[in-house]
Design a protein around this motif. Structure first.
Motif, short mmCIF file in Angstrom:
data_model
loop_
_atom_site.label_atom_id
_atom_site.label_comp_id
_atom_site.label_asym_id
_atom_site.label_seq_id
_atom_site.Cartn_x
_atom_site.Cartn_y
_atom_site.Cartn_z
N PRO A 400 0.75 -1.13 0.05
CA PRO A 400 0.07 -0.10 -0.05
C PRO A 400 0.91 1.04 0.05
O PRO A 400 0.44 2.14 -0.56
N ASP A 403 1.22 2.08 -3.39
CA ASP A 403 0.25 2.53 -3.99
C ASP A 403 -0.31 4.05 -3.67
O ASP A 403 -0.49 4.86 -4.73
N ALA A 404 0.12 4.42 -2.77
CA ALA A 404 -0.01 5.85 -2.37
C ALA A 404 1.03 6.88 -2.94
O ALA A 404 1.01 7.89 -3.27
N GLY A 407 -0.09 7.19 -6.47
CA GLY A 407 -1.41 7.87 -6.61
C GLY A 407 -2.28 6.83 -6.98
O GLY A 407 -3.33 7.16 -7.81
N VAL A 408 -2.31 5.44 -7.00
CA VAL A 408 -2.99 4.55 -7.28
C VAL A 408 -4.01 3.96 -6.25
O VAL A 408 -3.81 4.04 -5.06
N ASP A 409 -5.48 4.22 -6.41
CA ASP A 409 -6.37 3.84 -5.45
C ASP A 409 -7.10 2.39 -6.24
O ASP A 409 -8.04 2.68 -7.10
N PHE A 410 -6.87 1.35 -5.77
CA PHE A 410 -7.42 0.28 -6.42
C PHE A 410 -8.89 -0.01 -5.98
O PHE A 410 -9.62 -0.89 -6.46
N THR A 411 -9.35 0.77 -4.78
CA THR A 411 -10.69 0.56 -4.37
C THR A 411 -11.86 1.35 -5.36
O THR A 411 -12.93 1.11 -5.30
N ASN A 412 -11.27 2.41 -6.23
CA ASN A 412 -12.05 3.19 -6.81
C ASN A 412 -11.82 3.06 -8.37
O ASN A 412 -11.71 4.28 -8.70
N LYS A 416 -12.40 6.53 -11.58
CA LYS A 416 -11.21 7.33 -12.28
C LYS A 416 -11.40 7.09 -13.65
O LYS A 416 -11.38 7.97 -14.40
#
Length: 420
Positions: A400, A403-404, A407-412, A416
């Motif tokens: 994670p 991911d931060a 700037g990747v957010d695999f939950t949304n 995007k």
């Protein structure tokens, strides 16, 4: 009753000396009719008591009725059925006389054996304690006994168990000592040889290799192999008394020494010594096969982490480098060998103990080295870290964090994608 001496004197006086009957009667003090009877009889007088009857007589009709339906009914059961009020000996004597009328007579013929034709085999179980390990003894260990029919030559050897492999190993050892093979091997319904009424597969393979045959005795007919049964009794009464043994090997050594003398005695039934008649037996027997028949205990198992294999009830160590692989176990009367892919990985003297453990120190040291190397390798993998080229440690971060950072957010992901 006239005495035998007087009867003989009367006949001598009258026939040899011509003395008249009246004079003979006067001299011996007997009646003239007694003299006449003595002269008329060609046999000496014999006293015969009038039968007085027996307490069994009133019960005999009921006894015969029972025997008609159940010829082999035991004496105590008959006594109970007829409510016998006396002691058993009179009833037993009467039963011994009248029972053959109902069960019949089974005569036994004399059997003549041709040279090399037959050998009788059996297991004998001596009731003596044999030390087999430190602090452990076993009783009734089986002794394989073979007696040749023509010469009455006896051979025997103590074996570890009644399993087919051990019995066949014992047979091969004794037949090898004879240096020839009898044409027929007679066995009873021993479970490993013919317990089902048919010769077992291992026994059939053994007989086929030797070009002989195994003949099974009829059920409940010990007379069928009476020679070897008598040999067992001879061993029990003449070999065992007064002997002590320190091991099975010591038992076999003493037995071999005793058999050498026993086979040199004269046997009345053959009017000769077995050791001398063996030469005639030998000439008519079959030559030994060019290959050894299948004998011993065999098994194929996958070697576990404890690197031991079991033979009978004893565990034997194996080279632990074979763990996880298939190994072949072969046990003779004396040794246990284990092979893997054709290479020997264990060799032990066979133990006759119960639930024993046999360990080769080399196997134990090898296992310790392998265990130590495995432990070091596992520890090395656990403490290993990565380093930069300049030598400092590379930090291990959670996914994670990456991911931060990007700037990747695999939950949304769907939201995007729509703005783009």
């Amino acid at each position: 009753m006239l005495k035998v001496e007087d009867w003989a004197e009367i006949r001598r006086l009258h026939r040899a000396e011509g003395v008249p009957i009246r004079e003979i009667a006067r001299r011996l003090g007997v009646a003239r009719n007694t003299v006449r009877a003595a002269l008329a009889s060609d046999r000496p007088p014999k006293y015969e008591r009038e039968p007085r009857g027996s307490v069994v007589d009133p019960y005999e009709p009921r006894i015969r009725a029972l025997l008609t339906e159940w010829p082999r009914m035991p004496g105590p059961v008959i006594a109970e059925r007829i409510k016998w009020p006396y002691s058993m000996p009179p009833l037993r004597r009467r039963l011994a006389v009248i029972r053959p009328e109902y069960v019949g007579v089974d005569p036994v013929d004399r059997t003549v054996y041709e040279p090399g034709e037959i050998a009788q085999c059996d297991l004998w179980f001596p009731d003596t304690a044999i030390p087999v390990a430190a602090g452990q003894s076993r009783t009734k260990l089986p002794v394989l006994v073979i007696t040749l029919g023509f010469s009455r030559f006896m051979t025997a050897v103590m074996i570890p168990s009644r399993q087919a492999g051990d019995i066949l190993s014992g047979m091969w050892r004794l037949i090898s000592q004879l240096r020839r093979v009898p044409k027929t091997l007679v066995w009873d319904r021993e479970s490993a040889i013919g317990g089902t009424g048919r010769v077992s597969a291992p026994a059939a393979a053994f007989a086929g290799t030797l070009a002989t045959r195994i003949r099974l005795a009829p059920r409940r007919d010990p007379e069928f192999k009476g020679m070897v049964e008598r040999t067992n009794g001879f061993l029990e009464t003449s070999f065992m008394p007064g002997r002590l043994f320190t091991s099975p090997a010591d038992f076999n050594t003493q037995l071999d020494d005793w058999l050498a003398g026993a086979n040199a005695r004269t046997v009345r039934s053959v009017q000769g010594r077995p050791v001398d008649l063996l030469a005639t037996d030998y000439l008519s027997m079959i030559p030994l096969p060019p290959v050894q028949p299948p004998t011993g205990l065999t098994n194929r198992v996958r070697l576990g982490r404890d690197y031991y294999v079991r033979v009978d009830t004893v565990d034997y160590s194996v080279d632990p480098r074979s763990i996880g692989r298939l190994v072949d176990v072969n046990a003779s009367l004396d040794t246990v060998t284990v092979s893997c892919d054709g290479q020997a990985v264990a060799h032990h003297d066979r133990s006759w103990a119960r639930h024993g453990l046999v360990t080769d120190p080399v196997h134990k040291d090898t296992a310790q080295r392998l265990r130590q190397a495995f432990t070091e390798e596992r520890h090395r993998r656990q403490v290993s870290v990565r380093h930069h080229s300049d030598g400092h440690t590379v930090a291990l971060r959670a996914l994670p964090d990456y991911d931060a950072l990007f700037g990747v957010d695999f939950t949304n992901l769907t939201t995007k994608a729509s703005h783009q």
